[in-house]
Design a protein around this motif. Structure first.
Motif, mmCIF file in Angstrom:
data_model
loop_
_atom_site.group_PDB
_atom_site.id
_atom_site.type_symbol
_atom_site.label_atom_id
_atom_site.label_comp_id
_atom_site.label_asym_id
_atom_site.label_seq_id
_atom_site.Cartn_x
_atom_site.Cartn_y
_atom_site.Cartn_z
ATOM 1 N N GLU A 56 0.846 -1.190 0.000
ATOM 2 C CA GLU A 56 0.000 0.000 0.000
ATOM 3 C C GLU A 56 0.886 1.247 0.000
ATOM 4 O O GLU A 56 1.757 1.387 0.865
ATOM 5 C CB GLU A 56 -0.915 0.027 1.229
ATOM 6 N N ILE A 57 0.665 2.100 -0.959
ATOM 7 C CA ILE A 57 1.399 3.368 -1.048
ATOM 8 C C ILE A 57 0.371 4.484 -0.946
ATOM 9 O O ILE A 57 -0.522 4.594 -1.795
ATOM 10 C CB ILE A 57 2.187 3.462 -2.365
ATOM 11 N N GLN A 58 0.496 5.286 0.091
ATOM 12 C CA GLN A 58 -0.511 6.304 0.382
ATOM 13 C C GLN A 58 0.118 7.687 0.390
ATOM 14 O O GLN A 58 0.940 8.009 1.254
ATOM 15 C CB GLN A 58 -1.172 6.024 1.740
ATOM 16 N N HIS A 59 -0.237 8.499 -0.618
ATOM 17 C CA HIS A 59 0.196 9.909 -0.711
ATOM 18 C C HIS A 59 1.714 10.047 -0.550
ATOM 19 O O HIS A 59 2.208 10.939 0.147
ATOM 20 C CB HIS A 59 -0.530 10.766 0.332
ATOM 21 N N ALA A 60 2.456 9.149 -1.189
ATOM 22 C CA ALA A 60 3.913 9.154 -1.055
ATOM 23 C C ALA A 60 4.540 10.347 -1.772
ATOM 24 O O ALA A 60 4.130 10.715 -2.878
ATOM 25 C CB ALA A 60 4.493 7.855 -1.589
ATOM 26 N N GLU A 61 5.534 10.940 -1.137
ATOM 27 C CA GLU A 61 6.287 12.069 -1.691
ATOM 28 C C GLU A 61 7.775 11.739 -1.595
ATOM 29 O O GLU A 61 8.207 11.032 -0.687
ATOM 30 C CB GLU A 61 6.017 13.347 -0.886
ATOM 31 N N MET A 62 8.543 12.283 -2.540
ATOM 32 C CA MET A 62 9.987 12.150 -2.443
ATOM 33 C C MET A 62 10.637 13.416 -2.987
ATOM 34 O O MET A 62 10.416 13.789 -4.149
ATOM 35 C CB MET A 62 10.473 10.935 -3.249
ATOM 36 N N SER A 63 11.404 14.082 -2.130
ATOM 37 C CA SER A 63 12.139 15.271 -2.567
ATOM 38 C C SER A 63 13.586 15.119 -2.150
ATOM 39 O O SER A 63 13.903 14.458 -1.148
ATOM 40 C CB SER A 63 11.532 16.541 -1.970
ATOM 41 N N PHE A 64 14.473 15.709 -2.927
ATOM 42 C CA PHE A 64 15.902 15.640 -2.666
ATOM 43 C C PHE A 64 16.431 17.049 -2.432
ATOM 44 O O PHE A 64 16.084 17.984 -3.182
ATOM 45 C CB PHE A 64 16.635 15.004 -3.846
ATOM 46 N N PRO A 65 17.267 17.248 -1.410
ATOM 47 C CA PRO A 65 17.795 18.595 -1.138
ATOM 48 C C PRO A 65 18.782 19.045 -2.208
ATOM 49 O O PRO A 65 19.578 18.243 -2.718
ATOM 50 C CB PRO A 65 18.473 18.427 0.223
ATOM 51 N N LEU A 66 18.704 20.311 -2.554
ATOM 52 C CA LEU A 66 19.651 20.939 -3.469
ATOM 53 C C LEU A 66 20.364 22.066 -2.713
ATOM 54 O O LEU A 66 20.009 22.398 -1.581
ATOM 55 C CB LEU A 66 18.920 21.498 -4.693
ATOM 56 N N LYS A 67 21.357 22.651 -3.350
ATOM 57 C CA LYS A 67 22.044 23.779 -2.710
ATOM 58 C C LYS A 67 21.061 24.901 -2.413
ATOM 59 O O LYS A 67 21.160 25.590 -1.398
ATOM 60 C CB LYS A 67 23.183 24.276 -3.611
ATOM 61 N N ARG A 68 20.120 25.074 -3.322
ATOM 62 C CA ARG A 68 19.082 26.079 -3.115
ATOM 63 C C ARG A 68 17.731 25.393 -3.255
ATOM 64 O O ARG A 68 17.322 25.038 -4.353
ATOM 65 C CB ARG A 68 19.208 27.216 -4.129
ATOM 66 N N GLY A 69 17.061 25.200 -2.165
ATOM 67 C CA GLY A 69 15.741 24.587 -2.210
ATOM 68 C C GLY A 69 15.808 23.073 -2.273
ATOM 69 O O GLY A 69 16.687 22.444 -1.677
ATOM 70 N N HIS A 70 14.893 22.475 -3.048
ATOM 71 C CA HIS A 70 14.831 21.022 -3.156
ATOM 72 C C HIS A 70 14.253 20.631 -4.511
ATOM 73 O O HIS A 70 13.639 21.457 -5.190
ATOM 74 C CB HIS A 70 13.975 20.432 -2.034
ATOM 75 N N PHE A 71 14.474 19.366 -4.882
ATOM 76 C CA PHE A 71 13.907 18.824 -6.112
ATOM 77 C C PHE A 71 12.813 17.849 -5.748
ATOM 78 O O PHE A 71 13.058 16.868 -5.035
ATOM 79 C CB PHE A 71 14.977 18.122 -6.941
ATOM 80 N N GLN A 72 11.590 18.116 -6.214
ATOM 81 C CA GLN A 72 10.452 17.248 -5.920
ATOM 82 C C GLN A 72 10.388 16.169 -6.997
ATOM 83 O O GLN A 72 9.935 16.408 -8.111
ATOM 84 C CB GLN A 72 9.146 18.054 -5.896
ATOM 85 N N ALA A 73 10.845 14.958 -6.651
ATOM 86 C CA ALA A 73 10.882 13.875 -7.626
ATOM 87 C C ALA A 73 9.508 13.242 -7.799
ATOM 88 O O ALA A 73 9.053 13.013 -8.928
ATOM 89 C CB ALA A 73 11.902 12.823 -7.208
ATOM 90 N N LEU A 74 8.852 12.927 -6.674
ATOM 91 C CA LEU A 74 7.540 12.273 -6.697
ATOM 92 C C LEU A 74 6.565 13.049 -5.837
ATOM 93 O O LEU A 74 6.933 13.585 -4.792
ATOM 94 C CB LEU A 74 7.647 10.834 -6.180
ATOM 95 N N SER A 75 5.311 13.068 -6.270
ATOM 96 C CA SER A 75 4.298 13.816 -5.543
ATOM 97 C C SER A 75 2.981 13.052 -5.509
ATOM 98 O O SER A 75 2.478 12.633 -6.556
ATOM 99 C CB SER A 75 4.091 15.189 -6.198
ATOM 100 N N ASP A 76 2.438 12.839 -4.313
ATOM 101 C CA ASP A 76 1.113 12.257 -4.105
ATOM 102 C C ASP A 76 0.911 10.963 -4.895
ATOM 103 O O ASP A 76 -0.020 10.826 -5.687
ATOM 104 C CB ASP A 76 0.027 13.273 -4.464
ATOM 105 N N VAL A 77 1.792 9.998 -4.653
ATOM 106 C CA VAL A 77 1.704 8.702 -5.324
ATOM 107 C C VAL A 77 0.830 7.768 -4.480
ATOM 108 O O VAL A 77 1.099 7.556 -3.289
ATOM 109 C CB VAL A 77 3.097 8.077 -5.529
#
Length: 268
Positions: free
Chosen positions: A7-28
């Motif tokens: 079961e995958i519920q509203h999964a998110e994945m972001s990676f930190p960058l020097k400035r801000g972050h990179f949102q790889a996955l959203s609401d899976v």
């Protein structure tokens, strides 16, 4: 095959960058039933492998919840065997010894040496490599190495088999042969499988459902296609099956029209 297992519920994945972050996955959001074969497909950079690594417990989600057998996925576990594109065999060990390492790690405290040996040999036999179990990786072909990698994962008796483009580096004929072998193995073991692929025909041939990912960043599940082709499946017969062609066209339409990248749109 109605029992919800992953079961995958509203999964998110972001990676930190020097400035801000990179949102790889959203609401899976995704449920995988016990004994189901699910493939993840999409363009490069859509987060397929990231999602697989999250299910494996190799990467922790930055949001949402992932469960396997009603337990939160908090890290790697032998119940989730992983097969990577690179077989990652130790070159100084034989095929048997490479598989035995995994068997010993999981069952060494509870089984005898004879039982460990038998479990190792059974996994190698399942992928059809008994004749080569005492050879070292440099003595066997690329396809055989990949089969050893599959045997190693299966030897741990995992509840879930996770595969990240396991045949991507192989030539077309070897790839087709291993796809057919995988169909037989899954039928024999009843494994729950989640597999990443770029190959549309591979997805349709193997899957019960095809999960199509949108482009990143903030990629998510765009569409899920149920593949209602009877099993066992035979690739030559399916090549003439109108339903097979319908599924194939649906995936291609999603990838190359609805999720076409700018360069593809310009070319069209």
């Amino acid at each position: 095959m109605d029992e919800k297992f992953i079961e995958i519920q509203h999964a998110e994945m972001s990676f930190p960058l020097k400035r801000g972050h990179f949102q790889a996955l959203s609401d899976v959001n995704l449920n995988v039933r016990k004994g189901e074969f699910v493939t993840l497909i999409g363009h490069s950079g859509c987060g397929k492998s990231t999602l697989l690594n999250m299910i494996a417990g190799l990467t922790r989600a930055t949001g949402g919840l992932l469960l396997c057998g009603n337990r939160e996925i908090a890290g790697p576990s032998p119940e989730r065997g992983v097969v990577f594109q690179n077989h990652s065999l130790l070159p100084w060990l034989t095929c048997h010894e490479n598989v035995h390492l995994a068997v010993e790690r999981v069952f060494g405290a509870t089984e005898s040496k004879h039982q460990l040996h038998e479990r190792t040999s059974a996994a190698i036999a399942l992928v059809g490599l008994t004749h080569a179990e005492h050879k070292r990786p440099h003595e066997i072909s690329g396809g055989m190495k990949q089969r050893v990698g599959i045997a190693r994962a299966l030897s741990m008796a995992p509840k879930v088999l996770l595969m990240d483009e396991p045949f991507g580096a192989l030539d077309a004929l070897t790839r087709a042969h291993l796809q057919d072998e995988l169909l037989k193995i899954v039928a024999a073991t009843g494994s729950t499988v989640v597999m990443v692929t770029h190959d549309v025909d591979e997805a349709v041939l193997l899957s019960d459902r095809i999960v199509m990912m949108t482009n990143g960043p903030s990629a998510t599940i765009g569409e899920i296609l149920s593949v209602r082709l009877t099993r066992p499946r035979e690739r030559v017969a399916l090549a003439q099956d109108p339903l097979y062609m319908e599924y194939r066209t649906s995936v291609l339409e999603f990838l190359y029209h609805r999720q076409a990248r700018p360069a593809m749109k310009d070319a069209a």
